[in-house]
Design an enzyme around this catalytic site. Structure first.
Site, PDB file in Angstrom:
ATOM      1  N   GLY A  29      51.943  67.281  55.229  1.00  0.00           N
ATOM      2  CA  GLY A  29      51.755  65.951  55.114  1.00  0.00           C
ATOM      3  C   GLY A  29      52.799  65.270  56.081  1.00  0.00           C
ATOM      4  N   GLY A  30      53.342  65.934  57.038  1.00  0.00           N
ATOM      5  CA  GLY A  30      54.433  65.541  58.019  1.00  0.00           C
ATOM      6  C   GLY A  30      54.271  64.556  58.679  1.00  0.00           C
ATOM      7  CB  VAL A  34      56.947  60.619  52.186  1.00  0.00           C
ATOM      8  CG1 VAL A  34      58.323  61.206  52.112  1.00  0.00           C
ATOM      9  CG2 VAL A  34      56.652  59.695  51.194  1.00  0.00           C
ATOM     10  CE1 TYR A 163      49.616  59.646  42.392  1.00  0.00           C
ATOM     11  CE2 TYR A 163      48.516  60.942  44.412  1.00  0.00           C
ATOM     12  CZ  TYR A 163      49.453  60.370  43.635  1.00  0.00           C
ATOM     13  OH  TYR A 163      50.673  60.124  44.487  1.00  0.00           O
ATOM     14  CG  ASP A 297      47.196  42.315  36.952  1.00  0.00           C
ATOM     15  OD1 ASP A 297      47.506  41.522  35.907  1.00  0.00           O
ATOM     16  OD2 ASP A 297      47.502  41.806  38.260  1.00  0.00           O
TER      17      ASP A 297
HETATM   18  P1  NAP Z   1      50.181  59.512  53.534  1.00  0.00           P
HETATM   19  O1  NAP Z   1      50.831  58.447  54.549  1.00  0.00           O
HETATM   20  O2  NAP Z   1      48.672  58.963  53.005  1.00  0.00           O
HETATM   21  O3  NAP Z   1      50.168  60.928  54.273  1.00  0.00           O
HETATM   22  C1  NAP Z   1      49.563  62.013  53.872  1.00  0.00           C
HETATM   23  C2  NAP Z   1      49.736  63.116  54.334  1.00  0.00           C
HETATM   24  O4  NAP Z   1      49.121  64.459  53.967  1.00  0.00           O
HETATM   25  C3  NAP Z   1      49.291  62.892  56.017  1.00  0.00           C
HETATM   26  O5  NAP Z   1      50.262  63.645  56.935  1.00  0.00           O
HETATM   27  C4  NAP Z   1      47.916  63.811  56.019  1.00  0.00           C
HETATM   28  O6  NAP Z   1      47.737  64.124  57.201  1.00  0.00           O
HETATM   29  C5  NAP Z   1      48.431  64.800  54.924  1.00  0.00           C
HETATM   30  N1  NAP Z   1      46.982  65.531  54.488  1.00  0.00           N
HETATM   31  C6  NAP Z   1      46.180  64.635  53.612  1.00  0.00           C
HETATM   32  N2  NAP Z   1      44.948  65.370  53.372  1.00  0.00           N
HETATM   33  C7  NAP Z   1      45.370  66.393  53.969  1.00  0.00           C
HETATM   34  C8  NAP Z   1      44.553  67.775  54.002  1.00  0.00           C
HETATM   35  N3  NAP Z   1      43.508  68.069  53.315  1.00  0.00           N
HETATM   36  N4  NAP Z   1      45.130  68.986  54.437  1.00  0.00           N
HETATM   37  C9  NAP Z   1      46.264  68.679  55.365  1.00  0.00           C
HETATM   38  N5  NAP Z   1      46.983  67.618  55.448  1.00  0.00           N
HETATM   39  C10 NAP Z   1      46.544  66.638  54.509  1.00  0.00           C
HETATM   40  O7  NAP Z   1      50.917  59.749  51.997  1.00  0.00           O
HETATM   41  P2  NAP Z   1      52.425  59.292  51.797  1.00  0.00           P
HETATM   42  O8  NAP Z   1      52.684  58.116  51.084  1.00  0.00           O
HETATM   43  O9  NAP Z   1      53.311  59.828  52.715  1.00  0.00           O
HETATM   44  O10 NAP Z   1      52.565  60.468  50.528  1.00  0.00           O
HETATM   45  C11 NAP Z   1      53.342  61.485  50.641  1.00  0.00           C
HETATM   46  C12 NAP Z   1      53.541  62.385  49.302  1.00  0.00           C
HETATM   47  O11 NAP Z   1      54.198  61.344  48.544  1.00  0.00           O
HETATM   48  C13 NAP Z   1      52.480  62.478  48.600  1.00  0.00           C
HETATM   49  O12 NAP Z   1      52.437  63.851  47.797  1.00  0.00           O
HETATM   50  C14 NAP Z   1      52.142  61.416  47.399  1.00  0.00           C
HETATM   51  O13 NAP Z   1      51.620  61.570  46.482  1.00  0.00           O
HETATM   52  C15 NAP Z   1      53.759  61.192  47.412  1.00  0.00           C
HETATM   53  N6  NAP Z   1      53.914  59.633  46.857  1.00  0.00           N
HETATM   54  C16 NAP Z   1      53.511  58.657  47.492  1.00  0.00           C
HETATM   55  C17 NAP Z   1      54.075  57.402  47.117  1.00  0.00           C
HETATM   56  C18 NAP Z   1      53.579  55.956  47.837  1.00  0.00           C
HETATM   57  O14 NAP Z   1      53.922  54.895  47.436  1.00  0.00           O
HETATM   58  N7  NAP Z   1      52.997  56.213  49.141  1.00  0.00           N
HETATM   59  C19 NAP Z   1      54.760  57.080  45.761  1.00  0.00           C
HETATM   60  C20 NAP Z   1      55.018  58.291  45.116  1.00  0.00           C
HETATM   61  C21 NAP Z   1      54.609  59.621  45.703  1.00  0.00           C
HETATM   62  P3  NAP Z   1      46.999  63.262  58.378  1.00  0.00           P
HETATM   63  O15 NAP Z   1      48.188  62.180  58.729  1.00  0.00           O
HETATM   64  O16 NAP Z   1      46.591  64.149  59.507  1.00  0.00           O
HETATM   65  O17 NAP Z   1      45.746  62.260  57.530  1.00  0.00           O
HETATM   66  O1  GFB Z   2      50.645  49.851  45.389  1.00  0.00           O
HETATM   67  P1  GFB Z   2      49.584  49.416  44.376  1.00  0.00           P
HETATM   68  O2  GFB Z   2      48.175  49.601  44.785  1.00  0.00           O
HETATM   69  O3  GFB Z   2      49.649  50.927  43.272  1.00  0.00           O
HETATM   70  O4  GFB Z   2      50.119  48.228  43.612  1.00  0.00           O
HETATM   71  P2  GFB Z   2      50.121  50.899  41.795  1.00  0.00           P
HETATM   72  C1  GFB Z   2      48.815  47.710  42.735  1.00  0.00           C
HETATM   73  C2  GFB Z   2      49.451  46.253  42.098  1.00  0.00           C
HETATM   74  O5  GFB Z   2      49.724  45.334  43.381  1.00  0.00           O
HETATM   75  C3  GFB Z   2      48.484  45.638  41.382  1.00  0.00           C
HETATM   76  C4  GFB Z   2      48.679  44.351  43.234  1.00  0.00           C
HETATM   77  O6  GFB Z   2      48.922  44.750  40.242  1.00  0.00           O
HETATM   78  C5  GFB Z   2      47.462  44.810  42.363  1.00  0.00           C
HETATM   79  O7  GFB Z   2      46.891  43.956  41.663  1.00  0.00           O
HETATM   80  N1  GFB Z   2      48.125  43.767  44.260  1.00  0.00           N
HETATM   81  C6  GFB Z   2      47.958  42.652  44.937  1.00  0.00           C
HETATM   82  C7  GFB Z   2      47.630  44.649  45.290  1.00  0.00           C
HETATM   83  N2  GFB Z   2      47.628  42.672  46.286  1.00  0.00           N
HETATM   84  C8  GFB Z   2      47.498  43.813  46.279  1.00  0.00           C
HETATM   85  C9  GFB Z   2      46.864  44.271  47.737  1.00  0.00           C
HETATM   86  O8  GFB Z   2      46.565  43.863  48.522  1.00  0.00           O
HETATM   87  N3  GFB Z   2      46.730  45.755  47.730  1.00  0.00           N
HETATM   88  C10 GFB Z   2      47.306  46.685  46.342  1.00  0.00           C
HETATM   89  N4  GFB Z   2      46.976  47.960  46.737  1.00  0.00           N
HETATM   90  N5  GFB Z   2      47.671  46.081  45.417  1.00  0.00           N
HETATM   91  C11 GFB Z   2      49.681  53.205  42.481  1.00  0.00           C
HETATM   92  C12 GFB Z   2      48.720  54.355  42.130  1.00  0.00           C
HETATM   93  O9  GFB Z   2      49.867  52.448  41.508  1.00  0.00           O
HETATM   94  O10 GFB Z   2      51.084  53.674  42.771  1.00  0.00           O
HETATM   95  C13 GFB Z   2      48.795  55.442  43.006  1.00  0.00           C
HETATM   96  O11 GFB Z   2      47.589  54.087  41.735  1.00  0.00           O
HETATM   97  C14 GFB Z   2      49.961  55.817  43.537  1.00  0.00           C
HETATM   98  O12 GFB Z   2      48.401  56.848  42.341  1.00  0.00           O
HETATM   99  C15 GFB Z   2      50.872  54.511  43.757  1.00  0.00           C
HETATM  100  O13 GFB Z   2      50.989  56.652  42.907  1.00  0.00           O
HETATM  101  C16 GFB Z   2      52.244  54.866  44.157  1.00  0.00           C
HETATM  102  O14 GFB Z   2      51.717  50.860  42.096  1.00  0.00           O
HETATM  103  O15 GFB Z   2      49.385  50.021  41.082  1.00  0.00           O
END
Ligand code: NAP
Ligand code: GFB
Length: 341
Positions: A29-30, A34, A163, A297
């Site tokens: 996921g490089g 993240v 998830y 929400d």
């Molecule tokens: P992201 O921007 O969607 O990146 C996902 C990465 O995983 C990309 O490099 C993607 O490759 C790769 N990937 C997805 N499906 C794949 C597959 N089938 N085979 C190989 N590679 C695959 O996600 P991120 O936000 O960086 O998340 C990274 C980690 O942080 C995840 O484990 C996520 O659960 C965790 N995390 C994220 C958040 C958040 O708010 N974003 C919060 C808590 C934890 P491609 O670029 O080629 O598609």
């Molecule tokens: O980041 P988000 O989609 O995920 O935030 P969660 C959702 C909150 O933001 C809700 C409000 O209260 C939405 O109503 N919101 C307002 C919006 N405008 C928007 C918009 O345009 N887009 C989105 N997406 N939300 C996620 C998990 O929960 O947290 C995932 O479902 C992941 O699994 C992520 O772990 C880190 O924080 O609610």
């Protein structure tokens, strides 16, 4: 900087630094939010604490290197790079609305990816794996603040149970690999992450990039800027480049199998309305926004404690929220034509 190669047992574990010279660190996921932040810190941080060290080879995978849902493709990647360490980020990831739409996909794809990566890491004798949970996997009915001991204490919020269960299994897998094979597989629990290289899709993204994109379009086209939900839910946000430093620290120094929450403190919790206001300011939008309360929400709050992290890294400083938002918005504006949206 002389890596400490062997420690007297009495040495307090949080000063433990394993000898990482001649290491091959594979980041699955490089190419994501993240992963790109870890790459940025490794290449740009001047300190030896977070920057790349002599003898370390860092490999940042994208899904083009192989589909990690496929066992043979996963083995081919490990066979090609022979990693000694793995930071496992690859996952099917999305915001609230994407999670609500595809609960089975989030469950099954992430279970497949995680089983392939962890079992192949075991087969290739990888010294250490750091995987990724999320604060949204915690029980919906819980006391606050939530801490690392509460991961499995009850069902997660309905909106993302697919998830959440797949991610919780990483902690179960890590314990099983450690007990049966002595593997050093651990995990971190980041709170909501934002920063450059995020996914700005209007439907499937997380709130911060989603609102950034919406606000940009409202400013550019004079269209309404609509925030989903009531704006009342509370969240803690961590800047991707701060999280990246904590991932590198976890890989090099964190010794436990149990997960560790990587988040700003409870006092930095903000409402979705606060996020919208911060984005309006960073984008320089002079219009108004409204709330579409017909949209969900999601979880009202998931307030997490970062006390364990602060105990191990008392001097770590998080980037101030508005500074991080401005840097992220600037990156988005500069890269609008090529960002994921
Ligand atoms: P992201 O921007 O969607 O990146 C996902 C990465 O995983 C990309 O490099 C993607 O490759 C790769 N990937 C997805 N499906 C794949 C597959 N089938 N085979 C190989 N590679 C695959 O996600 P991120 O936000 O960086 O998340 C990274 C980690 O942080 C995840 O484990 C996520 O659960 C965790 N995390 C994220 C958040 C958040 O708010 N974003 C919060 C808590 C934890 P491609 O670029 O080629 O598609
Ligand atoms: O980041 P988000 O989609 O995920 O935030 P969660 C959702 C909150 O933001 C809700 C409000 O209260 C939405 O109503 N919101 C307002 C919006 N405008 C928007 C918009 O345009 N887009 C989105 N997406 N939300 C996620 C998990 O929960 O947290 C995932 O479902 C992941 O699994 C992520 O772990 C880190 O924080 O609610």
């Amino acid at each position: 900087h002389n890596p400490i190669t062997s420690l007297p047992q009495s040495f307090p574990h949080h000063h433990y630094e394993q000898n990482m010279s001649h290491s091959v660190i594979l980041v699955t996921g490089g190419s994501g939010l993240v992963g790109k932040a870890i790459e940025w810190v490794i290449e740009n941080d001047p300190s030896d604490r977070y920057g790349k060290r002599d003898g370390e080879k860092w490999i940042f995978l994208t899904s083009k290197d192989g589909d990690l849902r496929d066992r043979e493709a996963t083995k081919a990647i490990f066979n090609k790079y022979k990693p000694t360490h793995v930071i496992h980020l690859a996952a099917l990831v999305g915001g609230l609305f994407k999670n609500m739409k595809y609960k089975l996909d989030f469950l099954r794809e992430n279970l497949l990816i995680n089983d392939n990566v962890l079992h192949t890491a075991y087969e290739y004798k990888v010294k250490k794996v750091v995987s990724c949970l999320s604060t949204c996997v915690f029980p919906d009915k819980t006391s606050y603040p939530i801490d690392e001991t509460m991961v499995h204490n009850g069902p997660p919020h309905e909106s993302n149970f697919g998830y959440a269960h797949a991610k919780r299994m990483i902690d179960v897998q890590n314990k099983a690999y450690h007990e049966q094979y002595g593997c050093h597989f651990t995990s971190v629990i980041p709170t909501n992450v934002f920063g450059p290289y995020d996914n700005y899709s209007l439907e499937d993204s997380h709130v911060l990039p989603g609102l950034t994109h919406k606000c940009y379009l409202a400013k550019k086209n004079g269209t309404p800027f609509v925030v989903s939900g009531t704006g009342k839910p509370l969240r803690q946000f961590i800047y991707s480049r701060d999280l990246a430093k904590l991932f590198i620290w976890t890989l090099r120094e964190y010794q436990e199998i149990d997960p560790i929450i990587l988040s700003v403190g409870e006092k930095d919790e903000v409402s979705i309305k606060d996020v919208a206001d911060a984005i309006v300011k960073a984008v320089g939008f002079t219009g108004h926004y409204s709330f579409d309360t017909t949209r969900a929400d999601g979880q009202f709050k998931k307030t997490a404690s970062n006390e364990k992290l602060m105990r191990l890294l008392p001097d770590f400083e998080f980037t101030p929220f508005d500074v991080a938002i401005q840097e992220s918005v600037n990156w988005f504006l500069e890269n609008y034509n090529t960002v994921r949206k």
